[in-house]
Motif scaffolding. Sequence first.
Motif, mmCIF file in Angstrom:
data_model
loop_
_atom_site.group_PDB
_atom_site.id
_atom_site.type_symbol
_atom_site.label_atom_id
_atom_site.label_comp_id
_atom_site.label_asym_id
_atom_site.label_seq_id
_atom_site.Cartn_x
_atom_site.Cartn_y
_atom_site.Cartn_z
ATOM 1 N N ALA A 1 3.966 5.493 -5.601
ATOM 2 C CA ALA A 1 3.995 5.372 -7.065
ATOM 3 C C ALA A 1 3.040 6.366 -7.710
ATOM 4 N N TYR A 2 1.831 6.503 -7.170
ATOM 5 C CA TYR A 2 0.906 7.409 -7.852
ATOM 6 C C TYR A 2 1.261 8.862 -7.584
ATOM 7 N N LEU A 3 1.886 9.114 -6.418
ATOM 8 C CA LEU A 3 2.339 10.492 -6.162
ATOM 9 C C LEU A 3 3.453 10.876 -7.131
ATOM 10 N N ALA B 1 3.894 1.490 -1.175
ATOM 11 C CA ALA B 1 4.562 1.608 -2.475
ATOM 12 C C ALA B 1 3.601 2.152 -3.520
ATOM 13 N N LEU B 2 2.332 1.724 -3.481
ATOM 14 C CA LEU B 2 1.352 2.242 -4.440
ATOM 15 C C LEU B 2 1.151 3.736 -4.231
ATOM 16 N N ARG B 3 1.091 4.133 -2.965
ATOM 17 C CA ARG B 3 0.879 5.545 -2.665
ATOM 18 C C ARG B 3 2.050 6.367 -3.220
ATOM 19 N N SER C 1 0.834 -1.206 0.000
ATOM 20 C CA SER C 1 0.000 0.000 0.000
ATOM 21 C C SER C 1 0.872 1.261 0.000
#
Lengths: 251, 251
Positions: B235-237, B231-233, B229
């Motif tokens: 990544a989208y930032l 890493a996804l955060r 979670s």
Amino acid sequence: MTYCVGLLTRDGLVMLADTRTNAGIDHISCFRKLYAWEAPGERVIAAAAAGNLAITQAVINLVEEGIENPKTGDIETVHSVQSMFGAAQLFGRALRSVYDSDGKVMQSRDTEFSATFLLGGQVAGRNVRLFHIYSAGNFIEATPDTSFFQIGEHKYGKPILDRVFSFNTPLVESVKLALISMDSTLRSNLSVGMPCDLLVYRRDTMTIDTTHRIDESDPYFLGLRDSWSDALRAAYLAVPNPPWIGSHNPA
Amino acid sequence: MTYCVGLLTRDGLVMLADTRTNAGIDHISCFRKLYAWEAPGERVIAAAAAGNLAITQAVINLVEEGIENPKTGDIETVHSVQSMFGAAQLFGRALRSVYDSDGKVMQSRDTEFSATFLLGGQVAGRNVRLFHIYSAGNFIEATPDTSFFQIGEHKYGKPILDRVFSFNTPLVESVKLALISMDSTLRSNLSVGMPCDLLVYRRDTMTIDTTHRIDESDPYFLGLRDSWSDALRAAYLAVPNPPWIGSHNPA
């Protein structure tokens, strides 16, 4: 099929819809499913539609042309309703009106009466709201606990929203998440297709912030798709290896 | 419901299955859905099951106890089949046998005859193979083009595999991806539940590399969930902002 997503945040509203309709795998068309009505300074209302196109287009016509409010006797339209709750009720009445005229005939031809809407926006002096309207004309509202709704093919695009989207996500970040969610769906379901229509509304501005049609050659969307896949690859490589690899304990 | 995923790679095979069964939302149980048969040096065969538990358990009993091969007259079991293709045929015959004995009665009680399997493994001197076996007893095989199969609730866990898994993904990385795919499914569908059973097989070793039951308190799985979670955060930032935010061109 269809994929539409609506995100309600502290800062406003993001709505994103694909445009593919299909009647069988060899009968594919492109229709706008995202509608918006704007009276700058007074109201911004947006709707995204999924389901039977004849029903959803009929509903859009009815909310624009007007339906009698059974309590007041007034003819109401999406331009005249006094609140977003009133707009949701108007959409519900429109759905029931279409059901009354077409529902039985459709059922007699084995066609399901299926149409759902995401309805978001703000009327001056009231709050920004986002509703999910069901085929029966009833509806639920997004809250800070559950602040996004999806209609149509919702499963592929849900994990990314479940993991990182919240009511406190900034508006531009929410746009990116909606686009990533759409891209996950586009990759997995051929009946969801480009171009996609985006609408962004900033709370209390009473004017639409952004409308944009994203087609297959949109350089930003192509870049987002690639950079997202690259980021996921980097992310899972960074996760440590499971400590129990190589241990086998027969059951 | 169920979620099982099988990944075929250049290096071997990963299979992961949840354990939740449900007959209605208030009748939930835990049953192992991942089965393995090992004769070190000679064969490793693993199966993951989805669908009606009475059917899938009956099939497992039949492939262990033996079914006559109609062509040779021999009684075949999962311990005696000469190839993975033969094992897939054996599972297909077992499904048809259960259908012959129970299918009509089930249909008369409005119970769907639904059972699917992922069947993977290797018999000495042959290739590693992965099959998806349908309720009708027919099957398809994974190839380097499409080298993973899912059964049960497959949609939530598919985008991560679509984006980053391939036949060339190293085996330990494939385990991480299977776990991330499972976690996405666990979060979105209450009828898929922990603990989960994992099996890893390395090509040409003819012995199981890893079996592990992951429960809700597994520190590695909890860490993977959090770090994914995060890493996804991140990544989208890191994705740049859309250039068309703030541009509104009324249609």
